[in-house]
Write a protein that holds these residues in place. Structure first.
Motif, PDB file in Angstrom:
ATOM      1  N   ASP A  25       0.828  -1.209   0.000  1.00 48.81           N
ATOM      2  CA  ASP A  25       0.000   0.000   0.000  1.00 48.81           C
ATOM      3  C   ASP A  25       0.865   1.263   0.000  1.00 48.81           C
ATOM      4  O   ASP A  25       0.599   2.206  -0.749  1.00 48.81           O
ATOM      5  CB  ASP A  25      -0.932   0.008   1.211  1.00 48.81           C
ATOM      6  N   THR A  26       1.889   1.279   0.867  1.00 44.97           N
ATOM      7  CA  THR A  26       2.727   2.473   1.001  1.00 44.97           C
ATOM      8  C   THR A  26       4.188   2.087   1.134  1.00 44.97           C
ATOM      9  O   THR A  26       4.525   1.182   1.913  1.00 44.97           O
ATOM     10  CB  THR A  26       2.325   3.311   2.237  1.00 44.97           C
ATOM     11  N   LEU A  42       0.530   3.580   9.929  1.00 42.85           N
ATOM     12  CA  LEU A  42      -0.149   2.943   8.797  1.00 42.85           C
ATOM     13  C   LEU A  42      -0.373   1.458   9.052  1.00 42.85           C
ATOM     14  O   LEU A  42      -1.436   0.912   8.722  1.00 42.85           O
ATOM     15  CB  LEU A  42       0.672   3.144   7.520  1.00 42.85           C
ATOM     16  N   ARG A  47      -2.660  -1.141   6.939  1.00 41.57           N
ATOM     17  CA  ARG A  47      -2.041  -0.994   5.638  1.00 41.57           C
ATOM     18  C   ARG A  47      -0.770  -1.828   5.537  1.00 41.57           C
ATOM     19  O   ARG A  47      -0.048  -2.016   6.512  1.00 41.57           O
ATOM     20  CB  ARG A  47      -1.718   0.482   5.356  1.00 41.57           C
ATOM     21  N   VAL A  49       2.905  -1.993   4.553  1.00 37.65           N
ATOM     22  CA  VAL A  49       3.923  -0.951   4.492  1.00 37.65           C
ATOM     23  C   VAL A  49       5.305  -1.574   4.328  1.00 37.65           C
ATOM     24  O   VAL A  49       5.629  -2.571   4.977  1.00 37.65           O
ATOM     25  CB  VAL A  49       3.916  -0.089   5.770  1.00 37.65           C
ATOM     26  N   SER A 227       0.969   4.700  -2.564  1.00 39.40           N
ATOM     27  CA  SER A 227       1.466   5.978  -2.054  1.00 39.40           C
ATOM     28  C   SER A 227       2.912   5.827  -1.613  1.00 39.40           C
ATOM     29  O   SER A 227       3.392   4.717  -1.315  1.00 39.40           O
ATOM     30  CB  SER A 227       0.602   6.470  -0.890  1.00 39.40           C
ATOM     31  N   GLY A 353      -0.456  11.324  -4.101  1.00 35.93           N
ATOM     32  CA  GLY A 353      -0.103  10.204  -3.240  1.00 35.93           C
ATOM     33  C   GLY A 353       1.367  10.119  -2.872  1.00 35.93           C
ATOM     34  O   GLY A 353       1.780   9.154  -2.211  1.00 35.93           O
ATOM     35  N   ALA A 379      -1.148   9.484   3.617  1.00 34.74           N
ATOM     36  CA  ALA A 379      -1.130   8.216   2.897  1.00 34.74           C
ATOM     37  C   ALA A 379      -2.466   7.493   2.999  1.00 34.74           C
ATOM     38  O   ALA A 379      -2.819   6.688   2.120  1.00 34.74           O
ATOM     39  CB  ALA A 379      -0.006   7.325   3.424  1.00 34.74           C
TER      40      ALA A 379
END
Length: 424
Positions: A25-26, A42, A47, A49, A227, A353, A379
């Motif tokens: 996701d990030t 996050l 999320r 990460v 992002s 993003g 994010a």
């Protein structure tokens, strides 16, 4: 580089062999306080990460600072912030910054991080009557925001420091000290427990947009993400140069003495509060868990400065604190902080993003806790215009390579100003 923290830390985690996913996701670039805090927030939100660190964790400013947790601005105050920003945004930023130390100590407690955390308060003594009046007004402004800040008179400051040169001082009872490297290791371990990934020795070479996402290419592989967060402080190599050239880098030297005796501790730090005064050539000190005195300074001439500045700072502490002898030097080290032109933190957007955060301005631990949280909110898709940290255009400083000369000139002026003030 060896520091007091590398000598006294717990077991260093090793993330040099972490396998990276093809997608997440990030992606967070930089595993300092800002990047790891953002990644942890996050991960707590569910999320996926991945954190990419160009070197080893702690090699940058997060691992080379002095461990002061100070929830305010080094070169600004509530009145200054309100002059520079619209009222609603100013108040939001002030509330965010004022809660920075509480955010650090709350995370430490929630994640069970062993890092010598001591929320004993932070003391800022005032040098001269004018500074005393300024700090009294500043204390009232923070009180109006609901912060646990008070103004102490000269006798109260003497009881806290053993020093008689101050006219009073501000105390923020939410401040304190930590072992910064153990805190950093603890953030990384907390992220790993929650399923987040950290990869060391993975410098990022490029970030390019692809469809609605981003392709992040590092020496350890390529990741596609929705992002990207840039948290690289003053570094200017590779992708970090997007932010690093927007501020003035300051080479700061830190040192730790051999442990001092119990009588000295009782006289200069009866509540073990970290201290940083108002002089232009700032005087600071704190104790570590073994009663070493820690302080720092800057150098006009950077060549061979680490040991030279370490010895000079030890001599200054002996003189300022009235020690019977200059304490032995345990270790000295250096790191780089960054100052933004307006001395406020800022967010940059490099595309949809893709955000970066910078500008701790000498308040690295508390400010990064909040900077990382704001980046995490971005994010997660929150509106940048609604953030308490201003979104600013990306503008590299002209003649950035010459900015260390500006810092040296500023130091020379600060020393002269303090000498003249002493004679007044």
């Amino acid at each position: 580089m060896q520091t007091l923290w590398t000598l006294t830390s717990g077991t260093r985690p090793d993330f040099r062999a972490t396998a990276l996913p093809a997608r997440c996701d990030t992606v967070v670039i930089g595993a300092g306080f800002t990047g790891l805090t953002a990644a942890l927030m996050l991960s707590r939100a569910g999320r996926r990460v991945a954190v990419l660190e160009g070197g080893r964790i702690g090699a940058g400013a997060s691992g080379t600072n002095a461990g002061f947790v100070v929830p305010n601005f080094a070169k600004a105050d509530p009145a200054t912030v309100r002059r520079k920003l619209p009222q609603e945004q100013a108040d939001a930023l002030l509330r965010l910054v004022g809660a920075g130390a509480d955010a650090v100590f709350t995370t430490i407690a929630e994640e069970g991080i062993a890092c010598d955390a001591a929320q004993t308060g932070w003391l800022q003594p005032a040098f001269g009557a004018e500074m005393g009046a300024m700090l009294k007004a500043r204390a009232l402004a923070w009180q109006a925001l609901g912060r646990p800040v008070d103004f102490l008179d000269a006798e109260q400051v003497r009881a806290e420091t053993g020093m008689t040169i101050y006219s009073g001082g501000l105390i923020d009872r939410s401040g304190g000290t930590i072992h910064p490297l153990d805190y950093l290791f603890g953030l990384a371990a907390a992220l790993a427990r929650r399923g987040g990934l950290v990869r060391e020795e993975a410098p990022v070479r490029s970030v390019r947009q692809s469809g609605s996402g981003w392709v992040v290419t590092s020496d350890s592989g390529q990741i596609v993400a929705d992002s990207v967060l840039l948290a690289t402080n003053a570094f200017t190599g590779g992708i970090a140069g997007l932010m690093g050239r927007t501020g003035i880098p300051l080479r700061v030297y830190q040192m730790a003495t051999k442990p001092v005796d119990a009588a000295t501790v009782a006289r200069i730090a009866p509540h073990r509060r970290p201290v940083g005064d108002t002089r232009s050539n700032l005087f600071t000190y704190r104790l570590d868990r073994d009663d070493r005195l820690i302080s720092g300074g800057m150098a006009l001439n950077p060549f061979g400065a680490v040991e030279r500045v370490g010895r000079a700072v030890a001599a200054r502490m002996a003189a300022e604190l009235g020690l019977s002898a200059t304490p032995g030097l345990e270790i000295a080290w250096t790191g780089t902080a960054i100052m933004t032109p307006d001395f406020l933190p800022r967010i940059h957007r490099f595309g949809e993003g893709f955000f970066g955060g910078i500008g701790c301005n000498g308040r690295g631990i508390a400010m990064t806790a909040q900077l990382g949280r704001v980046l995490a909110r971005l994010a997660l898709g929150e509106d940048p215009a609604a953030m308490p940290i201003p979104l600013r255009p990306v503008r590299a400083l002209p003649f950035h390579s010459l900015t260390p000369l500006v810092a040296s000139a500023g130091l020379a002026h600060a020393r002269l100003t303090d000498r003249l003030a002493r004679r007044a």
